[in-house]
Design an enzyme around this catalytic site. Structure first.
Site, short mmCIF file in Angstrom:
data_model
loop_
_atom_site.label_atom_id
_atom_site.label_comp_id
_atom_site.label_asym_id
_atom_site.label_seq_id
_atom_site.Cartn_x
_atom_site.Cartn_y
_atom_site.Cartn_z
N SER A 45 4.42 -4.27 4.90
CA SER A 45 3.81 -2.80 4.53
C SER A 45 3.46 -3.05 2.92
O SER A 45 2.76 -2.32 2.30
CB SER A 45 4.82 -1.60 4.42
OG SER A 45 6.18 -2.16 4.17
N ASP A 83 9.34 -10.05 6.74
CA ASP A 83 8.62 -9.81 7.77
C ASP A 83 7.51 -11.05 8.08
O ASP A 83 7.08 -11.67 6.95
CB ASP A 83 7.44 -8.66 7.59
CG ASP A 83 7.66 -7.54 8.11
OD1 ASP A 83 8.38 -7.50 9.41
OD2 ASP A 83 7.19 -6.30 8.00
N LYS A 113 11.38 -10.74 10.74
CA LYS A 113 11.13 -9.82 11.87
C LYS A 113 9.84 -10.13 11.96
O LYS A 113 9.03 -10.24 11.28
CB LYS A 113 11.38 -8.55 10.91
CG LYS A 113 10.82 -7.18 11.81
CD LYS A 113 11.23 -5.80 11.41
CE LYS A 113 10.52 -5.14 10.38
NZ LYS A 113 8.90 -5.03 10.60
N GLU A 115 6.54 -8.40 15.08
CA GLU A 115 6.36 -7.48 16.08
C GLU A 115 5.94 -7.98 17.61
O GLU A 115 5.52 -9.03 17.82
CB GLU A 115 5.11 -6.66 15.32
CG GLU A 115 5.37 -6.15 14.22
CD GLU A 115 4.00 -5.44 13.61
OE1 GLU A 115 2.80 -5.29 14.00
OE2 GLU A 115 4.11 -5.04 12.28
N GLU A 182 9.84 1.76 15.88
CA GLU A 182 8.86 2.69 14.99
C GLU A 182 8.12 3.65 15.87
O GLU A 182 7.27 3.46 16.65
CB GLU A 182 8.14 1.73 14.24
CG GLU A 182 7.07 2.60 13.29
CD GLU A 182 6.31 1.66 12.10
OE1 GLU A 182 6.75 0.32 12.16
OE2 GLU A 182 5.60 2.32 11.38
O1 KIV Z 1 6.59 -3.19 6.87
C1 KIV Z 1 7.32 -2.72 6.93
O2 KIV Z 1 7.68 -1.98 6.08
C2 KIV Z 1 8.00 -2.32 8.42
C3 KIV Z 1 8.81 -1.46 8.40
C4 KIV Z 1 7.79 -0.08 8.34
C5 KIV Z 1 9.68 -1.17 9.78
O3 KIV Z 1 7.68 -3.21 9.22
#
Ligand code: KIV
Length: 279
Positions: A45, A83, A113, A115, A182
């Site tokens: 994000s 991420d 993390k 997806e 989410e």
């Molecule tokens: O990128 C991010 O901030 C996220 C959250 C919204 C879970 O993946």
């Protein structure tokens, strides 16, 4: 001080203690939140709230490494989850391993993390086997915004809800230590949470998840273009910043800043001698 680990989160789930996770993308925000949260997420994000893109798709591995390093330098106790950006893990398992390795080795993240549920399960399994802790992310997965047709609530139909349940189970079986849910209906999030041994972390998924995550800028109303329905704004930080900067500019224009208080003195004799020598 030891950072929170995967086992700490598992213990929290066993004790029924909610996990508090918040994003951060730089050193000062990591310093501010480190003592307060269990997990800091360096979310992709950052593409939208820090870099000004209109989606997370342009975010690169170099962006993620750069920002994760800063967050790691600014934190001591929180687990730092980074991420994996768009196309850093979808092309092949080998590329996913190399890129996840960079986030741990070069950037210092505790975990990554990524997806996707069933479609990402094999990648998750291989990463976990290699010793990389992986957090899953299903429901509204922003890297698939073009395929999903926008940022919409997921899992409302019977077919979608069943697919999400299977996604969650596939990630748990693959070894994910936690799963972000989410923007899905709260009752579905509750049902998924109750069926899993690993903690779920909700964002727009209601109160029954094992923890919650929010985006730093949404929570603090800090220069965002859009406030998602799931975000509660705890302070108007953007307004406070604008107010303070407006006062500073007014002082500069009025000549009331800086004063003696913000200035540095010197021995007047030294100055006089220098000026006489120059003249
Ligand atoms: O990128 C991010 O901030 C996220 C959250 C919204 C879970 O993946």
């Amino acid at each position: 001080m030891a950072r929170k680990s995967v086992t700490d989160l598992q213990a929290m789930k066993r004790r029924g203690e909610p996990i508090a996770m918040l994003t951060a993308y730089d050193y000062p925000s990591a310093r501010l939140i480190d003592e307060l949260v269990d997990v800091i997420l360096v979310g992709d994000s950052l593409g939208m709230v820090v870099l000004g893109y209109d989606s997370t798709l342009p975010v690169t591995m170099e962006d993620m490494i750069h920002h994760t390093k800063a967050v790691v330098r600014g934190s001591e106790q929180a687990m730092v989850v980074a991420d994996m950006p768009f196309m850093s893990y979808q092309v092949s398992v080998e590329e996913a391993m190399r890129n996840a390795g960079r986030l741990l080795q070069e950037a210092g993240a505790t975990a990554v993390k990524l997806e996707g549920g069933v479609r990402s399960a094999e990648t998750v399994r291989r990463l976990v086997e290699a010793g990389v802790p992986v957090m899953g992310h299903i429901g509204l997965t922003p890297q698939s915004v073009n395929a999903l047709g926008g940022y919409k609530v997921q899992g409302k139909t019977r077919k979608e809800a069943l697919a999400l349940l299977r996604d969650a189970q596939a990630l748990q079986e693959a070894g994910a230590f936690s799963i972000v849910l989410e923007t899905i209906p709260a009752p579905l999030a509750r049902a998924i949470t109750e069926r899993l041994d690993v903690p779920t972390i909700g964002i727009g998924a209601g109160p029954a998840c094992g923890g919650q995550v929010q985006v730093f800028h949404d929570l603090l109303a800090y220069a965002t273009n859009f406030v998602p329905k799931h975000a509660k704004q705890y302070v108007a930080l953007g307004d406070a910043v604008r107010g303070a900067v407006a006062e500073y500019v007014a002082d500069v224009r009025a000549g009331t800043f800086p004063t003696e208080q913000e200035s540095f003195a010197m021995n007047e004799d030294v100055l006089r001698e220098i000026m006489e020598g120059v003249a």
